[in-house]
Design a protein around this motif. Sequence first.
Motif, short mmCIF file in Angstrom:
data_model
loop_
_atom_site.label_atom_id
_atom_site.label_comp_id
_atom_site.label_asym_id
_atom_site.label_seq_id
_atom_site.Cartn_x
_atom_site.Cartn_y
_atom_site.Cartn_z
N MET A 256 63.02 -3.36 58.04
CA MET A 256 63.70 -4.10 59.13
C MET A 256 64.50 -3.13 59.97
N GLU A 257 64.26 -3.16 61.27
CA GLU A 257 65.09 -2.41 62.20
C GLU A 257 66.13 -3.37 62.78
N PHE A 258 67.39 -2.96 62.73
CA PHE A 258 68.49 -3.84 63.17
C PHE A 258 69.18 -3.19 64.37
N ILE A 259 69.26 -3.93 65.48
CA ILE A 259 69.92 -3.45 66.68
C ILE A 259 71.09 -4.38 67.00
N ALA A 260 72.29 -3.83 67.02
CA ALA A 260 73.49 -4.59 67.38
C ALA A 260 73.87 -4.26 68.82
N TYR A 261 74.17 -5.29 69.58
CA TYR A 261 74.51 -5.13 71.00
C TYR A 261 75.98 -5.47 71.22
N PRO A 262 76.59 -4.88 72.25
CA PRO A 262 78.01 -5.16 72.52
C PRO A 262 78.30 -6.61 72.88
N ASP A 263 77.33 -7.28 73.53
CA ASP A 263 77.54 -8.68 73.89
C ASP A 263 76.19 -9.36 74.08
N ARG A 264 76.22 -10.67 74.18
CA ARG A 264 74.98 -11.44 74.24
C ARG A 264 74.20 -11.20 75.53
N GLU A 265 74.92 -11.06 76.64
CA GLU A 265 74.21 -10.85 77.90
C GLU A 265 73.41 -9.55 77.87
N MET A 266 74.00 -8.49 77.35
CA MET A 266 73.28 -7.22 77.25
C MET A 266 72.08 -7.36 76.33
N VAL B 298 50.20 -16.19 59.82
CA VAL B 298 50.17 -15.99 61.27
C VAL B 298 51.38 -15.17 61.70
N LEU B 299 52.55 -15.49 61.17
CA LEU B 299 53.76 -14.74 61.53
C LEU B 299 53.64 -13.28 61.08
N ARG B 300 53.18 -13.07 59.86
CA ARG B 300 53.05 -11.70 59.35
C ARG B 300 51.96 -10.92 60.08
N GLY B 301 51.00 -11.61 60.64
CA GLY B 301 49.88 -10.96 61.32
C GLY B 301 50.18 -10.55 62.75
N ALA B 302 51.34 -10.90 63.27
CA ALA B 302 51.69 -10.55 64.65
C ALA B 302 51.74 -9.03 64.80
N LEU B 303 51.34 -8.55 65.98
CA LEU B 303 51.27 -7.12 66.22
C LEU B 303 52.62 -6.52 66.58
N ALA B 304 53.52 -7.32 67.11
CA ALA B 304 54.90 -6.89 67.40
C ALA B 304 55.81 -8.08 67.13
N THR B 305 56.86 -7.88 66.34
CA THR B 305 57.72 -8.98 65.90
C THR B 305 59.18 -8.67 66.22
N HIS B 306 59.83 -9.61 66.88
CA HIS B 306 61.25 -9.51 67.20
C HIS B 306 61.96 -10.78 66.74
N ILE B 307 63.17 -10.63 66.23
CA ILE B 307 64.01 -11.76 65.81
C ILE B 307 65.30 -11.67 66.59
N VAL B 308 65.72 -12.77 67.21
CA VAL B 308 66.97 -12.80 67.97
C VAL B 308 67.95 -13.74 67.30
N ILE B 309 69.15 -13.22 67.00
CA ILE B 309 70.19 -14.03 66.35
C ILE B 309 71.55 -13.68 66.96
N THR B 310 72.48 -14.62 66.84
CA THR B 310 73.83 -14.40 67.35
C THR B 310 74.85 -14.88 66.32
N VAL C 40 58.85 -12.01 57.15
CA VAL C 40 58.52 -11.13 58.28
C VAL C 40 59.48 -9.97 58.43
N LEU C 41 60.51 -9.88 57.62
CA LEU C 41 61.55 -8.87 57.85
C LEU C 41 61.02 -7.44 57.75
N GLY C 42 60.01 -7.24 56.93
CA GLY C 42 59.50 -5.88 56.76
C GLY C 42 58.93 -5.27 58.01
N GLN C 43 58.51 -6.10 58.95
CA GLN C 43 57.87 -5.58 60.17
C GLN C 43 58.66 -5.91 61.43
#
Length: 223
Positions: A1-11, A177-189, A213-216
């Motif tokens: 899992m790659e985790f990216i933290a942003y300064p704010d939601r708009e960014m 189907v979810l695991r088979g996706a070629l690029a996977t992004h998860i958005v949370i706040t 799906v976290l592994g990818q």
Amino acid sequence: MEFIAYPDREMMMLALADRLTGDLASALRRQERVSFSVPGGTTPGPIFDVLAEQDLDWGRVAVVLNDERWVPEDSPRSNTALVKKRLLISKAKGATFIPLYVEAPVPEDKIGALCEGLEASLPISVLLLGMGEDMHTASLFPGADNLAAALADDAPPLMAMRAAAAGEPRVTLTAPVLRGALATHIVITGAAKRAAIERAAGLSPLKAPIACVLGQAVVHWAE
């Protein structure tokens, strides 16, 4: 899992929209037709607003929801209505929409036809998911009636799902189907969801469906 933290939601919304645009553009260079799966709910609305204005060959893009409530499009609970209002407009109006709801008393009556409508667009080229504080994603809810079957390697592309937390019956993409996706992004706040996704990394998908799906996945988070 790659985790990216942003300064704010708009960014975060702007950066994620840019990342998704790049992923779609890359997929379009490799394939004649591509598929883009998106969540419902209010969180992705600002992302959709930006995506709808991007100069992509939208006529070659098929859009499908991660899941849908078994309600008609004129219901305020319809994810389809939200996507058509926020994403499938302006430059993105030419994209093909693959429905996960057709009029019928229960989803089981139409699940076979809905699967047939989806299969030509698999695997998913670009997948955007959300997650609840209970660690559900799409309509894969902990404790749902068909969760184990939907997590199985031989699950069909779509399944009907019922859970106490879900309200109406749902139709959801399944784990293969979810695991088979070629690029996977998860958005949370929010802090609660950050804690939940960190906890999910150490749990089984039966307890934390997002774990499938976290592994990818690239996780995008802002407070």
